[in-house]
Design an enzyme around this catalytic site. Structure first.
Site, PDB file in Angstrom:
ATOM      1  N   HIS A 170       8.462   7.021  -4.308  1.00  0.00           N
ATOM      2  CA  HIS A 170       9.962   6.300  -3.925  1.00  0.00           C
ATOM      3  C   HIS A 170      10.780   6.578  -4.757  1.00  0.00           C
ATOM      4  O   HIS A 170      10.581   6.711  -5.648  1.00  0.00           O
ATOM      5  CB  HIS A 170       9.317   4.959  -3.351  1.00  0.00           C
ATOM      6  CG  HIS A 170       8.576   4.504  -3.926  1.00  0.00           C
ATOM      7  ND1 HIS A 170       9.245   3.546  -5.288  1.00  0.00           N
ATOM      8  CD2 HIS A 170       6.820   4.324  -4.309  1.00  0.00           C
ATOM      9  CE1 HIS A 170       8.176   3.382  -5.549  1.00  0.00           C
ATOM     10  NE2 HIS A 170       7.057   3.752  -5.333  1.00  0.00           N
ATOM     11  N   CYS A 186       2.012   4.163  -7.615  1.00  0.00           N
ATOM     12  CA  CYS A 186       2.953   5.493  -6.524  1.00  0.00           C
ATOM     13  C   CYS A 186       3.257   5.790  -7.889  1.00  0.00           C
ATOM     14  O   CYS A 186       3.253   5.706  -9.079  1.00  0.00           O
ATOM     15  CB  CYS A 186       3.642   4.222  -6.063  1.00  0.00           C
ATOM     16  SG  CYS A 186       3.557   4.133  -3.858  1.00  0.00           S
TER      17      CYS A 186
END
Length: 211
Positions: A170, A186
């Site tokens: 992301h 992440c």
């Protein structure tokens, strides 16, 4: 004296016998001619040992290095557009590589999970893709709408889940963290890089995470 009537009758018998003999000789001669003609026709139809086969020419030998011109090849399987591209994330390098048909097309710097929140290694697939995602704080449940302050940036590509949490690539509003072990698992990217990666993958694209 010889009886003339008797002689006359004998002559008639002899004449008839000679005529019959002549007819018989002619019939035999005719039969032999027909038989010879038939044998000649049959002989003409039979192939002789001297019959010439058609000239097929000298077979052409394949040139060295070009066997595929002469050897039938198995049809190549169709390329799956999803699996044509795959990603390799190298945690030590803090970089994700984009491969197309096993050739590196491009790569992007990333931030990965910090100690205690390490990004999982293994073989995965992209399972979720969202433009302008909404982020939910996992501790407070607060929802952060899409925008410049959203921790996920403008693109989200999830590839791992334990059924509760999801890890993915992301964007980030904190570009200074790129290149470090700074996230909760992440893979953070510069927002422009996350947008570029989003256009190169699809749900199902393989993701390989290595140390």
């Amino acid at each position: 004296m010889v009886n003339s009537k008797f002689l006359f009758n004998k002559l008639i018998v002899l004449s008839l016998s000679a005529a019959a003999l002549s007819v018989g000789i002619q019939q035999q001669a005719t039969a032999e001619v027909v038989a010879n003609s038939s044998n000649s026709a049959i002989a003409a139809q039979r192939p002789t040992s001297e019959t010439q086969l058609p000239n097929l020419g000298t077979p052409e030998l394949p040139p060295l290095g070009e066997p595929f011109r002469y050897i039938p090849q198995e049809p190549k399987p169709a390329v799956n557009p999803i699996e044509e591209v795959h990603l390799v994330l190298k945690l030590r390098e803090r970089r994700v590589y984009v491969y197309r048909q096993n050739k590196v097309q491009t790569s992007f710097p990333v931030a990965v999970g910090k100690g205690g929140w390490e990004t999982p290694t293994g073989n995965f697939k992209v399972i979720q893709m969202i433009k302008d995602p909404v982020w939910q704080n996992p501790w407070t449940g607060e929802l952060i709408p899409a925008g410049p302050d959203n921790p996920l940036g403008s693109r989200w590509m999830g590839f791992w889940t334990d059924g509760k949490n999801v890890i993915g690539f992301h964007g980030t509003p904190n570009p200074e963290s790129i290149g470090a072990a700074a996230s909760h698992g992440c893979v953070r990217m510069f927002d422009k890089d996350a947008q570029a990666l989003f256009e190169k993958v699809a749900v199902g694209t393989p993701v390989i995470v290595e140390h």
